[in-house]
Write an enzyme that holds these catalytic residues in place. Structure first.
Site, PDB file in Angstrom:
ATOM      1  N   ASN A  42      17.264  -2.154  13.853  1.00  0.00           N
ATOM      2  CA  ASN A  42      18.610  -2.335  13.312  1.00  0.00           C
ATOM      3  C   ASN A  42      18.881  -3.829  13.127  1.00  0.00           C
ATOM      4  O   ASN A  42      18.417  -4.671  13.906  1.00  0.00           O
ATOM      5  CB  ASN A  42      19.687  -1.661  14.177  1.00  0.00           C
ATOM      6  CG  ASN A  42      19.678  -2.044  15.632  1.00  0.00           C
ATOM      7  OD1 ASN A  42      18.632  -2.382  16.198  1.00  0.00           O
ATOM      8  ND2 ASN A  42      20.827  -1.981  16.281  1.00  0.00           N
ATOM      9  N   ILE A  43      19.618  -4.110  12.062  1.00  0.00           N
ATOM     10  CA  ILE A  43      19.938  -5.491  11.695  1.00  0.00           C
ATOM     11  C   ILE A  43      21.439  -5.550  11.467  1.00  0.00           C
ATOM     12  O   ILE A  43      21.945  -5.026  10.461  1.00  0.00           O
ATOM     13  CB  ILE A  43      19.161  -5.917  10.427  1.00  0.00           C
ATOM     14  CG1 ILE A  43      17.647  -5.739  10.636  1.00  0.00           C
ATOM     15  CG2 ILE A  43      19.492  -7.368  10.073  1.00  0.00           C
ATOM     16  CD1 ILE A  43      16.814  -5.904   9.373  1.00  0.00           C
ATOM     17  N   GLU A  44      22.153  -6.147  12.424  1.00  0.00           N
ATOM     18  CA  GLU A  44      23.615  -6.168  12.357  1.00  0.00           C
ATOM     19  C   GLU A  44      24.112  -7.383  11.561  1.00  0.00           C
ATOM     20  O   GLU A  44      23.331  -8.251  11.163  1.00  0.00           O
ATOM     21  CB  GLU A  44      24.190  -6.141  13.786  1.00  0.00           C
ATOM     22  CG  GLU A  44      23.807  -4.854  14.505  1.00  0.00           C
ATOM     23  CD  GLU A  44      24.472  -4.662  15.856  1.00  0.00           C
ATOM     24  OE1 GLU A  44      24.998  -5.645  16.429  1.00  0.00           O
ATOM     25  OE2 GLU A  44      24.453  -3.499  16.327  1.00  0.00           O
ATOM     26  N   CYS A  53      20.700   0.296   9.802  1.00  0.00           N
ATOM     27  CA  CYS A  53      20.080   1.001  10.928  1.00  0.00           C
ATOM     28  C   CYS A  53      18.558   0.837  10.904  1.00  0.00           C
ATOM     29  O   CYS A  53      17.958   0.594   9.847  1.00  0.00           O
ATOM     30  CB  CYS A  53      20.403   2.491  10.869  1.00  0.00           C
ATOM     31  SG  CYS A  53      22.098   2.924  11.278  1.00  0.00           S
ATOM     32  N   GLU A  55      16.190   3.113  11.226  1.00  0.00           N
ATOM     33  CA  GLU A  55      15.491   4.112  10.411  1.00  0.00           C
ATOM     34  C   GLU A  55      15.482   3.691   8.944  1.00  0.00           C
ATOM     35  O   GLU A  55      14.477   3.803   8.247  1.00  0.00           O
ATOM     36  CB  GLU A  55      16.169   5.488  10.533  1.00  0.00           C
ATOM     37  CG  GLU A  55      16.227   6.052  11.940  1.00  0.00           C
ATOM     38  CD  GLU A  55      17.511   5.679  12.656  1.00  0.00           C
ATOM     39  OE1 GLU A  55      17.937   4.504  12.586  1.00  0.00           O
ATOM     40  OE2 GLU A  55      18.086   6.571  13.297  1.00  0.00           O
ATOM     41  N   CYS A  86      21.674   8.557  12.909  1.00  0.00           N
ATOM     42  CA  CYS A  86      23.053   8.754  12.447  1.00  0.00           C
ATOM     43  C   CYS A  86      23.052   9.585  11.165  1.00  0.00           C
ATOM     44  O   CYS A  86      21.998   9.837  10.558  1.00  0.00           O
ATOM     45  CB  CYS A  86      23.738   7.398  12.226  1.00  0.00           C
ATOM     46  SG  CYS A  86      23.284   6.592  10.683  1.00  0.00           S
ATOM     47  N   CYS A  89      21.468   7.937   8.065  1.00  0.00           N
ATOM     48  CA  CYS A  89      20.001   7.888   8.149  1.00  0.00           C
ATOM     49  C   CYS A  89      19.383   9.270   7.949  1.00  0.00           C
ATOM     50  O   CYS A  89      18.324   9.389   7.329  1.00  0.00           O
ATOM     51  CB  CYS A  89      19.562   7.279   9.474  1.00  0.00           C
ATOM     52  SG  CYS A  89      19.892   5.494   9.528  1.00  0.00           S
TER      53      CYS A  89
HETATM   54  N1  THU Z   1      21.957   2.444  14.816  1.00  0.00           N
HETATM   55  C1  THU Z   1      20.697   2.624  14.310  1.00  0.00           C
HETATM   56  O1  THU Z   1      19.946   1.650  14.119  1.00  0.00           O
HETATM   57  N2  THU Z   1      20.287   3.879  14.021  1.00  0.00           N
HETATM   58  C2  THU Z   1      21.045   4.998  14.214  1.00  0.00           C
HETATM   59  O2  THU Z   1      20.655   6.077  13.806  1.00  0.00           O
HETATM   60  C3  THU Z   1      22.292   4.902  14.955  1.00  0.00           C
HETATM   61  C4  THU Z   1      22.892   3.534  15.009  1.00  0.00           C
HETATM   62  C5  THU Z   1      22.415   1.084  15.125  1.00  0.00           C
HETATM   63  C6  THU Z   1      23.443   0.540  14.181  1.00  0.00           C
HETATM   64  C7  THU Z   1      24.124  -0.513  15.037  1.00  0.00           C
HETATM   65  O3  THU Z   1      23.390  -1.721  14.931  1.00  0.00           O
HETATM   66  C8  THU Z   1      23.972   0.020  16.464  1.00  0.00           C
HETATM   67  O4  THU Z   1      22.994   1.036  16.407  1.00  0.00           O
HETATM   68  C9  THU Z   1      25.251   0.574  17.048  1.00  0.00           C
HETATM   69  O5  THU Z   1      25.810   1.511  16.198  1.00  0.00           O
END
Ligand code: THU
Length: 133
Positions: A42-44, A53, A55, A86, A89
């Site tokens: 994940n890259i915020e 996300c 995935e 999520c 994804c």
């Molecule tokens: N996140 C994912 O990378 N994949 C998911 O399927 C659920 C959520 C990440 C997004 C965000 O950076 C962190 O989890 C919290 O939501």
């Protein structure tokens, strides 16, 4: 299919997560049609909605390298629980999955993971088949 390689791929990818806002690190690995594996984290973003996300990072890496058929996905988040993909994804996985039976491997740790099919986690999916009818 080498499940251990996918599980390890997701766990190692999680180490690369950029999650300074949520502190919730996620890693993913996707197996594509030629049996190569693409990883993602994940890259915020300070503008939270721009977050990607794990995935989708892995899938977009695979697709952008010419691999449009996914055979399996592994994902890992909470080291003490099972983190499922999520909704967004799941939809993106459905776009590129070979079929609804592909395994989605939810990884707690190297020895502890559960496997569901895509159809189990996204029943009644809306895909390209619906647009072609
Ligand atoms: N996140 C994912 O990378 N994949 C998911 O399927 C659920 C959520 C990440 C997004 C965000 O950076 C962190 O989890 C919290 O939501």
């Amino acid at each position: 299919m080498d499940i251990n390689e996918l599980v390890t791929g997701a766990l190692e990818a999680r180490e690369k997560a950029y999650a300074p806002y949520s502190q919730f690190k996620v890693g993913a690995a996707v197996l594509v049609e030629d049996n190569s594996i693409y990883r993602g984290c994940n890259i915020e973003n300070a503008s939270f909605g721009a977050t990607n996300c794990a995935e989708r990072t892995a899938i977009f890496k695979a697709v952008s390298e010419g691999h449009k058929a996914i055979k399996a996905v592994a994902v890992t988040g909470d080291p003490n629980g099972y983190t499922f993909p999520c909704g967004i994804c799941r939809q993106v996985i459905a776009e590129f999955a070979e079929d609804g039976n592909i395994p989605i491997i939810i990884v707690k740790n190297k020895e502890d993971y559960i496997t569901k099919t895509l159809d189990e986690i996204l029943p009644g999916s809306f895909t390209k088949k619906d647009l072609n009818s």
